[in-house]
Design an enzyme around this catalytic site. Structure first.
Site, PDB file in Angstrom:
ATOM      1  N   LYS A  34     -31.579  -7.460  -7.425  1.00  0.00           N
ATOM      2  CA  LYS A  34     -32.173  -8.476  -8.207  1.00  0.00           C
ATOM      3  C   LYS A  34     -33.339  -8.358  -8.970  1.00  0.00           C
ATOM      4  O   LYS A  34     -34.323  -7.488  -8.579  1.00  0.00           O
ATOM      5  CB  LYS A  34     -32.120  -9.742  -7.361  1.00  0.00           C
ATOM      6  CG  LYS A  34     -33.286  -9.838  -6.361  1.00  0.00           C
ATOM      7  CD  LYS A  34     -33.220 -11.121  -5.345  1.00  0.00           C
ATOM      8  CE  LYS A  34     -34.118 -10.975  -4.460  1.00  0.00           C
ATOM      9  NZ  LYS A  34     -33.821 -12.243  -3.328  1.00  0.00           N
ATOM     10  N   TYR A 259     -64.525 -13.267 -21.490  1.00  0.00           N
ATOM     11  CA  TYR A 259     -64.311 -14.739 -21.831  1.00  0.00           C
ATOM     12  C   TYR A 259     -65.204 -15.605 -20.667  1.00  0.00           C
ATOM     13  O   TYR A 259     -65.168 -15.224 -19.709  1.00  0.00           O
ATOM     14  CB  TYR A 259     -62.820 -15.418 -21.840  1.00  0.00           C
ATOM     15  CG  TYR A 259     -62.001 -15.238 -22.990  1.00  0.00           C
ATOM     16  CD1 TYR A 259     -62.260 -15.290 -24.209  1.00  0.00           C
ATOM     17  CD2 TYR A 259     -60.747 -14.328 -22.749  1.00  0.00           C
ATOM     18  CE1 TYR A 259     -61.219 -15.212 -25.244  1.00  0.00           C
ATOM     19  CE2 TYR A 259     -59.851 -14.018 -23.953  1.00  0.00           C
ATOM     20  CZ  TYR A 259     -60.089 -14.349 -24.990  1.00  0.00           C
ATOM     21  OH  TYR A 259     -59.560 -14.091 -26.030  1.00  0.00           O
TER      22      TYR A 259
HETATM   23  C1  LIG Z   1     -33.787 -11.556  -2.173  1.00  0.00           C
HETATM   24  C2  LIG Z   1     -32.754 -12.017  -1.142  1.00  0.00           C
HETATM   25  C3  LIG Z   1     -32.318 -10.896  -0.138  1.00  0.00           C
HETATM   26  C4  LIG Z   1     -33.216  -9.667   0.132  1.00  0.00           C
HETATM   27  O1  LIG Z   1     -34.591 -10.081   0.645  1.00  0.00           O
HETATM   28  P1  LIG Z   1     -35.587  -8.965   0.906  1.00  0.00           P
HETATM   29  O2  LIG Z   1     -36.268  -9.717   2.026  1.00  0.00           O
HETATM   30  O3  LIG Z   1     -36.083  -8.629  -0.355  1.00  0.00           O
HETATM   31  O4  LIG Z   1     -34.885  -7.814   1.918  1.00  0.00           O
HETATM   32  C5  LIG Z   1     -31.341 -11.288   0.573  1.00  0.00           C
HETATM   33  N1  LIG Z   1     -30.702 -12.144   0.580  1.00  0.00           N
HETATM   34  C6  LIG Z   1     -30.910 -13.361  -0.266  1.00  0.00           C
HETATM   35  C7  LIG Z   1     -30.028 -14.312  -0.368  1.00  0.00           C
HETATM   36  C8  LIG Z   1     -32.018 -13.159  -1.210  1.00  0.00           C
HETATM   37  O5  LIG Z   1     -32.287 -14.152  -2.091  1.00  0.00           O
END
Ligand SMILES: *Cc1c(COP(=O)(O)O)cnc(C)c1O
Length: 379
Positions: A34, A259
């Site tokens: 993702k 700034y």
């Molecule tokens: C992001 C996510 C993962 C992966 O988690 P990590 O800690 O990055 O391995 C697994 N399951 C869900 C539902 C997630 O949102």
């Protein structure tokens, strides 16, 4: 090499991390890609070659982009609004996680219109009150799913949950959530469902073992060398952010910088301007704390970060335009790591790696040797 900023993705490190998780999960690895693979870009084919069996993403759009890139492996998309294009997901053979009757009906309706069966993973909230069906609504969700299975528009292939405290292996919540999940799976079976896979563990739960004993492991952060539990020593960071000096100048003692003139030079020194700012993902909260590597030495960033640029104090060294700057990297050459940047900004590594902006080019290096060679030449 042009004097642009580059986010160098060390594909070899990601492959090695993937092989590690394929081994420790007994080949039951879903690679979570993702958010543009946690900011690492096009890496799906590499992780599938290295042992991942399937891919997990948040949205249907992310899943369709992977299909368009030629990914043939199973893909699961687990967070979509009720009006998402579920039909497109079904046509592209994308599995859908579903957490409410409204979502389930929307998926079933889309599939029925296409005279297809949607492959569904029912998602139960095991204890963090975030995504997933509330446990109180779970039995009813299973019953509806079974009815829709009978009607032929869905097939429940999985049950998933996600743990809240797996980065703290001794937290009592872990045992509670495992029990909730096991019970939820039992409820699903009692209601006539026959999910082929169950999956609870992400990176932390896998590294610490608190999520073991179920089917798939959904691993995201770990593929990119990030271990939320801080206990694994097997993982390799996979990103380097490099840029080049734009201009440099010498300033007198007492010169105010940036700034608000927050930073005052305590002595005569040299300043170099770097073409990266918070608009490119450098966290502004790290102002007056962060450092970068130039000529093999760490140099402090001074003054407030701007949107497009930051200023680095190079002390007695007058650096030339075009000199290479390593903002972060795996750490093997003395450069700051993503973990250090996260500490400076009061955040987690995930946020640093997912926020590098679109002005920074992604460059994949297939071997760490090449990446090192490039650093050596430019240094
Ligand atoms: C992001 C996510 C993962 C992966 O988690 P990590 O800690 O990055 O391995 C697994 N399951 C869900 C539902 C997630 O949102």
């Amino acid at each position: 090499m042009a004097w642009t900023s580059e986010l160098i993705v060390h594909d070899e490190a990601i492959r090695a991390n993937t092989e590690h998780f394929a081994a420790v999960t007994g080949d039951r690895l879903m690679a979570v890609l993702k958010a543009d693979a946690f900011g690492h870009g096009a890496i799906a084919h590499a992780v599938l070659e290295a042992g991942a069996r399937s891919v997990g993403v948040t949205s249907i759009d992310e899943a369709l982009a992977l299909r368009a890139a030629g990914v043939r492996a199973p893909i699961l998309s687990w967070l979509n609004p009720v009006d998402a294009d579920f039909g497109a997901a079904v046509l592209a053979d994308v599995d859908l996680a579903v957490s409410s009757p409204a979502l389930l009906h929307a998926v079933a309706r889309s599939a029925a219109l296409l005279r297809r069966r949607a492959r569904v993973h029912l998602h139960v909230d095991v204890g963090m009150a975030r995504d997933g069906s509330p446990i109180t609504a779970w039995p009813a969700l299973c019953t509806i799913a079974r009815e829709l299975e009978h009607l032929g528009s869905i097939h429940v292939v999985g049950v998933m949950g996600h743990m809240s405290c797996a980065d703290q292996p001794d937290h009592p919540q872990n045992l509670r959530e495992r029990l909730v999940f096991a019970n939820a799976v039992r409820t699903a079976r009692r209601r006539g469902l026959a999910p082929a896979v169950t999956h609870l563990a992400a990176t932390a739960a896998t590294v610490t073992g608190v999520g073991d004993g179920f089917g798939l492991h959904r691993i995201g952060a770990g593929l990119f060398g990030i271990d939320p539990s801080g206990t694994s020593h097997a993982l390799r960071p996979a990103l380097s952010l490099v840029t080049h000096v734009v201009t440099s100048r010498e300033v007198e003692t007492g010169t105010g910088i940036g700034y608000g003139l927050d930073h005052i030079a305590e002595r005569r020194t040299h300043l170099a301007l770097l073409p990266l700012g918070y608009g490119d993902g450098l966290p502004r909260a790290a102002s007056e704390r962060a450092a970068v590597l130039i000529r093999g030495r760490r140099r402090p960033l001074v003054g407030r970060f701007s949107m497009d640029m930051v200023v680095v104090d190079t002390g007695d060294d007058e650096v030339a335009p075009g000199e290479q700057v390593t903002v972060f990297g795996p750490g093997g050459h003395g450069e700051p790591t993503v973990a250090e940047w996260a500490g400076w900004a009061g955040t987690i590594e995930h946020e640093i790696v997912t926020r590098v902006g679109s002005r920074v080019a992604r460059v994949h290096r297939t071997s760490t040797g090449e990446a090192q060679r490039q650093e050596a030449v430019d240094a």
